[in-house]
Motif scaffolding. Structure first.
Motif, PDB file in Angstrom:
ATOM      1  N   SER A  55      40.035  19.994 -29.593  1.00  0.00           N
ATOM      2  CA  SER A  55      38.953  19.422 -28.803  1.00  0.00           C
ATOM      3  C   SER A  55      39.474  19.055 -27.421  1.00  0.00           C
ATOM      4  O   SER A  55      40.506  18.415 -27.293  1.00  0.00           O
ATOM      5  N   LYS A  56      38.744  19.453 -26.397  1.00  0.00           N
ATOM      6  CA  LYS A  56      39.197  19.181 -25.038  1.00  0.00           C
ATOM      7  C   LYS A  56      38.155  18.391 -24.258  1.00  0.00           C
ATOM      8  O   LYS A  56      38.461  17.426 -23.595  1.00  0.00           O
ATOM      9  N   SER A  57      36.929  18.810 -24.340  1.00  0.00           N
ATOM     10  CA  SER A  57      35.841  18.117 -23.658  1.00  0.00           C
ATOM     11  C   SER A  57      34.554  18.694 -24.238  1.00  0.00           C
ATOM     12  O   SER A  57      34.579  19.504 -25.153  1.00  0.00           O
ATOM     13  N   LYS A  65      42.695   8.009 -24.873  1.00  0.00           N
ATOM     14  CA  LYS A  65      41.811   9.174 -24.782  1.00  0.00           C
ATOM     15  C   LYS A  65      42.549  10.461 -25.131  1.00  0.00           C
ATOM     16  O   LYS A  65      42.037  11.302 -25.878  1.00  0.00           O
ATOM     17  N   THR A  66      43.750  10.616 -24.608  1.00  0.00           N
ATOM     18  CA  THR A  66      44.532  11.812 -24.915  1.00  0.00           C
ATOM     19  C   THR A  66      44.876  11.857 -26.394  1.00  0.00           C
ATOM     20  O   THR A  66      44.835  12.931 -27.027  1.00  0.00           O
ATOM     21  N   GLN A  97      41.839  12.964 -28.322  1.00  0.00           N
ATOM     22  CA  GLN A  97      41.539  14.366 -28.059  1.00  0.00           C
ATOM     23  C   GLN A  97      42.528  15.297 -28.739  1.00  0.00           C
ATOM     24  O   GLN A  97      42.139  16.262 -29.411  1.00  0.00           O
ATOM     25  N   GLU A  98      43.813  15.028 -28.581  1.00  0.00           N
ATOM     26  CA  GLU A  98      44.841  15.965 -29.023  1.00  0.00           C
ATOM     27  C   GLU A  98      45.189  15.840 -30.507  1.00  0.00           C
ATOM     28  O   GLU A  98      45.539  16.828 -31.144  1.00  0.00           O
ATOM     29  N   SER A 125      38.958  14.786 -31.281  1.00  0.00           N
ATOM     30  CA  SER A 125      37.746  14.167 -30.763  1.00  0.00           C
ATOM     31  C   SER A 125      37.349  14.820 -29.450  1.00  0.00           C
ATOM     32  O   SER A 125      38.172  14.969 -28.545  1.00  0.00           O
ATOM     33  N   PHE A 126      36.088  15.230 -29.349  1.00  0.00           N
ATOM     34  CA  PHE A 126      35.591  15.781 -28.096  1.00  0.00           C
ATOM     35  C   PHE A 126      35.356  14.623 -27.137  1.00  0.00           C
ATOM     36  O   PHE A 126      34.574  13.713 -27.416  1.00  0.00           O
ATOM     37  N   GLU A 127      36.061  14.652 -25.991  1.00  0.00           N
ATOM     38  CA  GLU A 127      36.023  13.548 -25.054  1.00  0.00           C
ATOM     39  C   GLU A 127      35.453  13.998 -23.714  1.00  0.00           C
ATOM     40  O   GLU A 127      35.790  15.073 -23.220  1.00  0.00           O
TER      41      GLU A 127
END
Length: 412
Positions: free
Chosen positions: A150-152, A201-202, A205-206, A210-212
């Motif tokens: 998930s990246k955005s 947040k990172t 995501q990583e 989680s889509f952020e």
């Protein structure tokens, strides 16, 4: 493929009957292994089939998949020696496995694919699937595995939603979201290390898939109530100066590492319509008693930009008596610098490692107002407020680099 043991979550995806599978998984969950097993299984199951593995680039496809998939296929299954130049493997049942890069979309056109794996989907150009690869499945009714981190809320997220929305017209789609911790390949202790070395947040995501949202504030953990206060200069401690060489303004962020390990921003220098020589003189004016305590962490570009006499910005610093100058040979990725700053502001564990003295008004403003351009990860420089955080980042990224996640030797 009974000899290959998949962990339970990989097994769940592998045996699911959906035609379109979308897997958003944390780093080191085992995405590459699932891709390898799926490709080989389809090639064996369907004699004479064409099976493609597509990564964001040719280089990534080769480095992620070529050696592992060749090690996995027994020699007795091969029709002939694999062609490394073409990244093509032919099996004795006349099936073919090929590895491709989406950086050359035209090379992906005009064939009928029976099985497709699109790996690191979040970094593949959006049109590679919809405009180029999807038509290759029309005549074969081939299956697809989309897999990535998930990246955005981008095109990968849009595909992931299709397998979760319950609409009958997408009944052939199924999506999963797996955290790194669900993999037996990574220990809880290692997860704790990542949590302590990444900003929240990172980490989400990583490692938590989680889509952020990435538009908005670049330095989102910054909070005046949490980070700003009375954090004065201590003449007994070393002085660390991050230096940005933008002409208007020239920006110096001045830090001291405290005995408890915290990093305090104790001062700033912002000179408009100025130059490197004037910046050196201002640092010396303020800290002439402490010149031997100063280390400079400049923008690496300062070693290349030449002035009228042919000297570089770093030459000028040296001529002015600054001997301890530390910098990378080339620019780190902007994302690496931002992540280093953010994890000092707040780790995923909730630890604050950086404080800012209330007199550093430009730095505070920079933390609050530096934003991304909408829909991307490019910093919006139209407000020209990013210089103090850039200066801070040169120091923080050098001394406290964020834990990197790498795929095929490429930092993500």
């Amino acid at each position: 493929m009974s000899l290959i043991k998949l962990h339970p979550k990989q097994h769940e995806v592998f045996h699911h009957k959906s035609r379109y599978k979308v897997v958003a998984a944390g780093r080191r969950w085992g995405k590459s292994l699932l891709s390898q097993v799926s490709l080989i299984d389809k090639a064996i199951e369907r004699p004479g089939s064409l099976n493609w593995y597509v990564a964001p680039s040719y280089r990534m496809a080769k480095q992620i998949m070529w050696d592992p998939i060749n090690r996995m296929i027994p020699a007795k299954w091969l029709k002939k020696k694999p062609n490394e130049t073409a990244m093509r493997i032919e099996l004795i049942n006349h099936s073919v496995i090929e590895l491709k890069g989406a950086d050359n979309p035209d090379s992906l056109r005009g064939v009928g694919i029976d099985y497709l794996v699109m790996d690191e989907m979040q970094d593949i150009r959006p049109g590679a699937w919809s405009a180029v690869l999807r038509p290759t499945l029309l005549t074969t009714m081939g299956d697809v595995l989309f897999i990535g981190t998930s990246k955005s809320y981008n095109h990968f997220y849009d595909l992931w939603v299709l397998g979760n929305n319950g609409d009958p017209k997408y009944r052939d789609w199924k999506s999963w979201q797996f955290k790194t911790i669900s993999s037996p390949f990574v220990t809880a202790a290692e997860i704790r290390k990542f949590r302590d070395e990444m900003d929240p947040k990172t980490f989400r995501q990583e490692l938590e898939a989680s889509f952020e949202a990435i538009s908005g504030r670049v330095y989102y953990p910054f909070d005046r109530k949490l980070h700003v206060g009375d954090y004065p200069f201590n003449p007994k401690l070393p002085i660390h100066i991050g230096q940005d060489f933008n002409i208007d303004p020239m920006s110096s962020a001045i830090f001291q590492i405290q005995p408890n390990g915290e990093v305090w921003a104790v001062d700033e220098i912002v000179l408009f319509s100025s130059n490197t020589q004037e910046t050196c003189e201002e640092i010396e004016r303020r800290y002439w008693r402490h010149m031997n305590q100063i280390s400079i962490y400049p923008d690496p570009a300062g070693g290349a930009r030449q002035h009228a006499r042919g000297e570089t910005d770093l030459d000028i610093f040296r001529e002015k008596g600054f001997k301890r100058i530390f910098h990378h040979r080339k620019h780190p990725a902007i994302a690496d610098r931002v992540n280093s700053v953010n994890k000092m502001l707040l780790t995923a564990e909730g630890t604050v490692r950086m404080r800012i003295d209330k007199r550093c008004k430009h730095l505070i403003d920079s933390f609050e107002r530096t934003i991304y351009k909408e829909g991307g990860r490019e910093v919006d420089k139209s407000l020209s407020v990013e210089h103090q955080t850039d200066a801070s980042g040169y120091f923080l990224q050098y001394r406290y680099p964020a834990r990197k996640i790498e795929v095929a030797g490429i930092s993500l």
